[in-house]
Design a protein around this motif. Structure first.
Motif, mmCIF file in Angstrom:
data_model
loop_
_atom_site.group_PDB
_atom_site.id
_atom_site.type_symbol
_atom_site.label_atom_id
_atom_site.label_comp_id
_atom_site.label_asym_id
_atom_site.label_seq_id
_atom_site.Cartn_x
_atom_site.Cartn_y
_atom_site.Cartn_z
ATOM 1 N N GLU A 148 0.834 -1.197 0.000
ATOM 2 C CA GLU A 148 0.000 0.000 0.000
ATOM 3 C C GLU A 148 0.871 1.251 0.000
ATOM 4 O OE1 GLU A 148 -2.617 -0.168 3.308
ATOM 5 O OE2 GLU A 148 -3.758 -1.900 2.546
ATOM 6 N N TYR A 149 0.412 2.284 -0.708
ATOM 7 C CA TYR A 149 1.106 3.559 -0.757
ATOM 8 C C TYR A 149 0.973 4.257 0.597
ATOM 9 C CZ TYR A 149 2.414 8.270 -2.304
ATOM 10 O OH TYR A 149 3.021 9.495 -2.452
ATOM 11 N N VAL A 150 2.095 4.685 1.179
ATOM 12 C CA VAL A 150 2.062 5.310 2.503
ATOM 13 C C VAL A 150 2.626 6.730 2.489
ATOM 14 C CG1 VAL A 150 2.128 3.141 3.786
ATOM 15 C CG2 VAL A 150 4.278 4.200 3.093
ATOM 16 N N GLY A 151 2.830 7.288 1.302
ATOM 17 C CA GLY A 151 3.336 8.648 1.204
ATOM 18 C C GLY A 151 2.208 9.661 1.140
ATOM 19 N N THR A 152 2.562 10.891 0.807
ATOM 20 C CA THR A 152 1.590 11.971 0.639
ATOM 21 C C THR A 152 1.713 12.514 -0.786
ATOM 22 O OG1 THR A 152 3.094 13.760 1.298
ATOM 23 C CG2 THR A 152 1.926 12.589 3.065
ATOM 24 N N VAL A 153 0.832 13.430 -1.119
ATOM 25 C CA VAL A 153 0.892 14.019 -2.453
ATOM 26 C C VAL A 153 2.182 14.808 -2.646
ATOM 27 C CG1 VAL A 153 -0.304 16.153 -1.813
ATOM 28 C CG2 VAL A 153 -0.461 15.296 -4.171
ATOM 29 N N TRP A 154 2.743 15.323 -1.532
ATOM 30 C CA TRP A 154 3.978 16.109 -1.641
ATOM 31 C C TRP A 154 5.168 15.233 -2.011
ATOM 32 C CZ3 TRP A 154 2.409 20.724 -2.200
ATOM 33 C CH2 TRP A 154 1.305 21.190 -1.482
ATOM 34 N N ASP A 155 5.099 13.934 -1.687
ATOM 35 C CA ASP A 155 6.170 13.024 -2.087
ATOM 36 C C ASP A 155 6.250 12.872 -3.606
ATOM 37 O OD1 ASP A 155 7.023 12.377 0.549
ATOM 38 O OD2 ASP A 155 5.307 11.039 0.760
ATOM 39 N N LEU A 156 5.135 13.140 -4.270
ATOM 40 C CA LEU A 156 5.097 13.007 -5.729
ATOM 41 C C LEU A 156 5.731 14.204 -6.432
ATOM 42 C CD1 LEU A 156 1.426 11.681 -6.115
ATOM 43 C CD2 LEU A 156 3.541 10.357 -5.860
ATOM 44 N N LEU A 157 5.894 15.314 -5.698
ATOM 45 C CA LEU A 157 6.422 16.533 -6.308
ATOM 46 C C LEU A 157 7.923 16.642 -6.066
ATOM 47 C CD1 LEU A 157 3.555 18.998 -5.337
ATOM 48 C CD2 LEU A 157 3.805 17.633 -7.429
ATOM 49 N N ASN A 158 8.646 15.646 -6.522
ATOM 50 C CA ASN A 158 10.101 15.625 -6.395
ATOM 51 C C ASN A 158 10.744 16.082 -7.701
ATOM 52 O OD1 ASN A 158 10.660 13.022 -8.076
ATOM 53 N ND2 ASN A 158 9.007 12.471 -6.662
ATOM 54 N N PRO A 159 12.019 16.467 -7.684
ATOM 55 C CA PRO A 159 12.652 17.025 -8.890
ATOM 56 C C PRO A 159 12.596 16.101 -10.099
ATOM 57 C CG PRO A 159 14.007 17.479 -6.968
ATOM 58 C CD PRO A 159 12.903 16.579 -6.503
ATOM 59 N N HIS A 160 12.806 14.789 -9.901
ATOM 60 C CA HIS A 160 12.781 13.859 -11.030
ATOM 61 C C HIS A 160 11.409 13.836 -11.694
ATOM 62 C CE1 HIS A 160 12.397 9.802 -12.915
ATOM 63 N NE2 HIS A 160 13.639 10.053 -13.296
ATOM 64 N N ALA A 161 10.361 13.766 -10.892
ATOM 65 C CA ALA A 161 9.009 13.717 -11.435
ATOM 66 C C ALA A 161 8.610 15.039 -12.087
ATOM 67 C CB ALA A 161 8.025 13.354 -10.324
ATOM 68 N N LEU A 162 8.977 16.162 -11.471
ATOM 69 C CA LEU A 162 8.648 17.462 -12.063
ATOM 70 C C LEU A 162 9.353 17.652 -13.399
ATOM 71 C CD1 LEU A 162 8.742 19.704 -8.857
ATOM 72 C CD2 LEU A 162 6.719 18.900 -10.093
ATOM 73 N N LEU A 163 10.589 17.171 -13.499
ATOM 74 C CA LEU A 163 11.287 17.224 -14.788
ATOM 75 C C LEU A 163 10.575 16.333 -15.804
ATOM 76 C CD1 LEU A 163 13.630 18.134 -16.548
ATOM 77 C CD2 LEU A 163 14.998 16.262 -15.588
ATOM 78 N N GLY A 164 10.078 15.174 -15.336
ATOM 79 C CA GLY A 164 9.294 14.323 -16.228
ATOM 80 C C GLY A 164 8.066 15.034 -16.750
ATOM 81 N N GLY A 165 7.425 15.852 -15.893
ATOM 82 C CA GLY A 165 6.276 16.633 -16.339
ATOM 83 C C GLY A 165 6.644 17.637 -17.409
#
Length: 339
Positions: A148-165
């Motif tokens: 199960e996912y145990v992080g928050t939405v802020w964990d998704l806003l990391n530099p690698h993912a934002l660059l992917g966006g």
């Protein structure tokens, strides 16, 4: 090859088809503000994707349905952990579809302007968020021993993912600009080609950094080959665009998208959703899949239905293959007035 491996490949193919097709109509939606100078030109851009945008979204529905049926654990963890960004994407797709249908229902300036703004923003936001989502999937997210996912939405806003966006946003906009040049005539065609060069260079810069970063973190020999193909295809698409070969440029930009998606899935396999807490808690094609009997039934259904869908979509693109320009918009308006 086991059936769960086959379905991992099929889901990768569905996402590739979705990003190839929806990618250019997201790009065209963004171009309604970046390229179009007035309402007739915005109508030209919208009309280039008018007959096909809803068919392109079928690939998303199929990818989501296939994930739910073939890998229910993957589906459950993905949609619970990524609930907010996926909800935003869903709302944007709903509003975008309504905007396409309602924009021309009334003649008032503010009515049409507001719906056109909705088309722009509801194309830009999903184009960015899909890159954020897949950047996180490949990088790994907090998944516990219960899968199960145990992080928050802020964990998704990391530099690698934002660059992917940024990669998906710029790459889709480039793909859309090339498609616009392929589907239009006159001044808008020339400006689309010029804009495609600028956006394509930005997309290339972002994509090279993101793909190399991904390769360094999670890549393997297979993903390295896909990375090389993606970069080469993107460079070739820019060259073809400058040479005025819109058809080749569109095919090559699509190949770049397909190779980039292939690289991400090749980096993942055999995981489908890596855990950043402990690799033993990662979702894999084995522990996240349905039963062999379910996968067998799905394989038969997909084998029968997929060719029909491909033939129908191919026929749609063939029927609406002609170029359009502002003169066609003026002619349509005159015909409407005469009636």
């Amino acid at each position: 090859m086991e059936l769960h491996d086959v379905w991992f490949v099929l889901i990768a193919v569905l996402w590739t088809g979705y990003f190839f097709l929806e990618g250019f109509d997201f790009g065209v939606g963004v171009l309604t503000r970046l390229l179009a100078r007035d309402r007739p030109e915005r109508r030209v851009l919208i009309n280039t994707i008018g007959p096909v945008w809803d068919g392109n979204e079928v690939w998303l529905l199929t990818a989501g349905g296939a994930t739910f049926a073939a890998f229910p654990e993957w589906y459950a963890t993905l949609f619970s952990g990524f609930y907010l960004p996926l909800l935003v994407i869903l709302l944007c797709l709903i509003v975008r579809g309504v905007a396409f249908e309602y924009r021309a229902k009334r003649p008032e300036e503010h009515w049409q302007r507001n719906w056109e703004a909705a088309i722009f923003w509801c194309s830009l936001v999903p184009a960015f968020l899909w890159g954020v989502a897949f950047g996180n999937i490949v990088r790994g997210v907090p998944i516990d021993r219960n899968l199960e996912y145990v992080g928050t939405v802020w964990d998704l806003l990391n530099p690698h993912a934002l660059l992917g966006g940024l990669v998906t946003l710029t790459l889709f906009t480039f793909h859309g600009a090339v498609f616009t040049a392929l589907k239009t005539v006159g001044d808008i065609r020339e400006r689309a080609r010029a804009l495609a060069l600028r956006v394509g260079l930005a997309a290339a810069a972002c994509a090279v950094v993101f793909l190399l970063w991904t390769q360094a973190d999670t890549g393997n020999g297979r993903s390295l080959v896909a990375l090389a193909v993606a970069v080469a295809a993107l460079v070739a698409a820019l060259v073809a665009n400058q040479a005025g070969r819109e058809g080749w440029s569109f095919a090559l930009s699509g190949l770049a998208i397909a190779a980039a998606v292939a690289m991400l899935f090749l980096s993942l396999f055999p995981d489908v959703m890596p855990s950043s807490l402990d690799e033993q808690w990662s979702l894999t094609v084995t522990n996240a899949s349905s039963t062999p009997y379910t996968l067998k039934i799905m394989t038969w259904c997909a084998g029968i239905a997929t060719p029909v869908v491909l033939l129908y979509q191919g026929w749609t693109y063939w029927v609406f293959r002609k170029r359009i320009g502002t003169q066609h918009i003026a002619a349509d308006a005159a015909a409407g007035a005469a009636h």
